[in-house]
Design a protein around this motif. Sequence first.
Motif, short mmCIF file in Angstrom:
data_model
loop_
_atom_site.label_atom_id
_atom_site.label_comp_id
_atom_site.label_asym_id
_atom_site.label_seq_id
_atom_site.Cartn_x
_atom_site.Cartn_y
_atom_site.Cartn_z
N PRO A 78 -14.48 3.22 -21.77
CA PRO A 78 -13.82 2.10 -21.10
C PRO A 78 -12.75 1.44 -21.97
CG PRO A 78 -15.97 1.44 -21.89
CD PRO A 78 -15.87 2.91 -22.13
N LEU A 79 -11.86 0.73 -21.32
CA LEU A 79 -10.87 -0.10 -22.00
C LEU A 79 -11.31 -1.55 -21.89
CD1 LEU A 79 -7.98 -0.70 -23.21
CD2 LEU A 79 -7.23 -0.92 -20.83
N ILE A 80 -11.33 -2.25 -23.01
CA ILE A 80 -11.56 -3.70 -23.00
C ILE A 80 -10.21 -4.38 -23.22
CG2 ILE A 80 -12.63 -5.65 -24.19
CD1 ILE A 80 -15.04 -3.96 -24.72
N VAL B 197 -19.70 -9.27 -26.02
CA VAL B 197 -19.54 -8.95 -24.60
C VAL B 197 -19.73 -7.46 -24.37
CG1 VAL B 197 -17.90 -8.90 -22.68
CG2 VAL B 197 -18.06 -10.93 -24.12
N ALA B 198 -19.16 -6.64 -25.26
CA ALA B 198 -19.33 -5.19 -25.13
C ALA B 198 -20.81 -4.82 -25.21
CB ALA B 198 -18.54 -4.47 -26.22
N SER B 199 -21.55 -5.46 -26.11
CA SER B 199 -22.97 -5.17 -26.25
C SER B 199 -23.74 -5.57 -25.00
CB SER B 199 -23.53 -5.91 -27.48
OG SER B 199 -22.95 -5.42 -28.66
N ARG B 200 -23.37 -6.71 -24.41
CA ARG B 200 -24.03 -7.16 -23.19
C ARG B 200 -23.86 -6.13 -22.07
NH1 ARG B 200 -27.56 -8.05 -19.83
NH2 ARG B 200 -27.38 -9.72 -18.31
N LEU B 201 -22.73 -5.45 -22.06
CA LEU B 201 -22.44 -4.46 -21.02
C LEU B 201 -22.97 -3.08 -21.38
CD1 LEU B 201 -18.80 -5.59 -20.20
CD2 LEU B 201 -20.83 -5.98 -18.80
N GLY B 202 -23.58 -2.94 -22.56
CA GLY B 202 -24.12 -1.66 -22.97
C GLY B 202 -23.08 -0.69 -23.50
N ILE B 203 -21.89 -1.20 -23.84
CA ILE B 203 -20.78 -0.35 -24.26
C ILE B 203 -20.91 -0.03 -25.75
CG2 ILE B 203 -18.29 -0.21 -24.55
CD1 ILE B 203 -18.03 -2.07 -22.12
N GLN C 7 -18.71 2.59 -27.46
CA GLN C 7 -17.36 2.83 -27.95
C GLN C 7 -16.37 2.46 -26.85
OE1 GLN C 7 -18.13 7.05 -29.13
NE2 GLN C 7 -16.99 6.48 -30.95
N PHE C 8 -15.19 1.98 -27.26
CA PHE C 8 -14.22 1.55 -26.26
C PHE C 8 -12.82 1.49 -26.86
CE2 PHE C 8 -16.24 -2.09 -28.28
CZ PHE C 8 -15.18 -2.87 -28.69
N TRP C 9 -11.83 1.53 -25.97
CA TRP C 9 -10.45 1.22 -26.35
C TRP C 9 -10.30 -0.29 -26.30
CZ3 TRP C 9 -7.89 5.55 -27.74
CH2 TRP C 9 -8.31 6.76 -27.21
N LEU C 10 -9.40 -0.85 -27.07
CA LEU C 10 -9.20 -2.30 -27.09
C LEU C 10 -7.72 -2.61 -27.02
CD1 LEU C 10 -10.50 -5.12 -27.37
CD2 LEU C 10 -10.20 -4.90 -29.85
N ALA D 219 -16.32 1.91 -36.17
CA ALA D 219 -16.64 3.11 -35.39
C ALA D 219 -16.68 2.85 -33.90
CB ALA D 219 -17.97 3.69 -35.84
N ARG D 220 -16.60 1.59 -33.50
CA ARG D 220 -16.73 1.28 -32.07
C ARG D 220 -15.41 1.31 -31.34
NH1 ARG D 220 -20.50 -3.46 -30.39
NH2 ARG D 220 -20.68 -2.09 -28.59
N ILE D 221 -14.31 1.01 -32.03
CA ILE D 221 -13.00 0.96 -31.38
C ILE D 221 -12.30 2.29 -31.59
CG2 ILE D 221 -10.80 -0.24 -31.26
CD1 ILE D 221 -12.23 -2.71 -32.27
N LEU D 222 -11.94 2.95 -30.50
CA LEU D 222 -11.47 4.32 -30.55
C LEU D 222 -9.99 4.43 -30.91
CD1 LEU D 222 -13.22 5.59 -27.32
CD2 LEU D 222 -13.85 6.15 -29.67
#
Length: 363
Positions: free
Chosen positions: A43-45, A81-87, A89-92, A106-109
Amino acid sequence: MKATCEVEVRVPSGITVGARVFAPAGVTDEPGTPFAVTCSPAPLIFVDSRPVSGMLEDRVSRGSSVVVIEDNVEPADVLEVASRLGITQFWLAGPDVDETRALAPARILGAEPVRRHRPLVTFGELGPQVRETGDSLVVRRAIMDDEPAVQAMYDHLLDSCDVPGAETCGWKRGYWPLPNDVRNRIETGTTWVAQDAAASGSGDAVLGAMSLDGDLGLPGVELPLAPLEPGEWLTCHLLAADPAARGRGVATALLAAYAREGIARGCKALRINTSPQSLSNNLYHELGFVLHKPVWFPYEGLSLTGWTNVYELRLDGEGIVPQGDPAAPRADVVAPRAVCRASHTEDAAPRASAVSPDGEPVR
């Protein structure tokens, strides 16, 4: 464009942050896509409360979920917020990208991760079948003579957690694993070890370990799972692999043994929980575990988000939906979209189970 899901999260800075999820066609707020956030593509945040309709429509049309967070938030708030959504790894996009990446590199791609689909359990005329993991590793129940080697393996993992700037499981010596926990689990016969097939005797080096029982380790938490009777599920705790053995499939071999044991006991499901901050979530997705909504369960003494990802793999075929290659284009099927509204409640809770598959440390 209408949001699929709206969530409010109270973040470490003390404010409540609103987030809106925009999901691809056909993705609803169900087990497997909690809060309608897909795992692949990542996903993209987007940190900006202004209208972003053009960007939204483009990303969503290409099969990616988009999460829009209010602006004027701290980098740590984005991660919460990302943790609350279970995310995992993500784009930011938006302000403070570099600062957020520094908190969790390691979380932001920077490139789309390679995600494989290799189900741990398949179903046929003979019932559930566990995939083969090769013959280079042996998984067996631990005995007390294995304790020094098991402790040494966990010590190696804890050493790796102390590397500055590294994405780790957040385990901390003296806090997790709990004092005497490893020894007590070996004594009760719930610990299993993975070893090199050429050196698989008691006292030989241990490459990985886990503990199996019927307790998910989340007392007082209302689980987002179908109710089962005691003995109908099996839980994996303290799953870990020696960082020196990374790439050998140690965690996968342990999880395969976990599935075989669950089938042998007549269990209906395998259950496991882990921090959304861990990349081991990718392994669970690959092996066919279904992600349910994160639950609030802080770990005392560990600098991890208070959210915990809850996974289940059914062994009785209930709720199993055949899936193809997750990297394949999504079918343009329009389905009713559930609108979920959730709030973060900070109820105090004791510690829970921890895992660290394939050297990708996790809680």
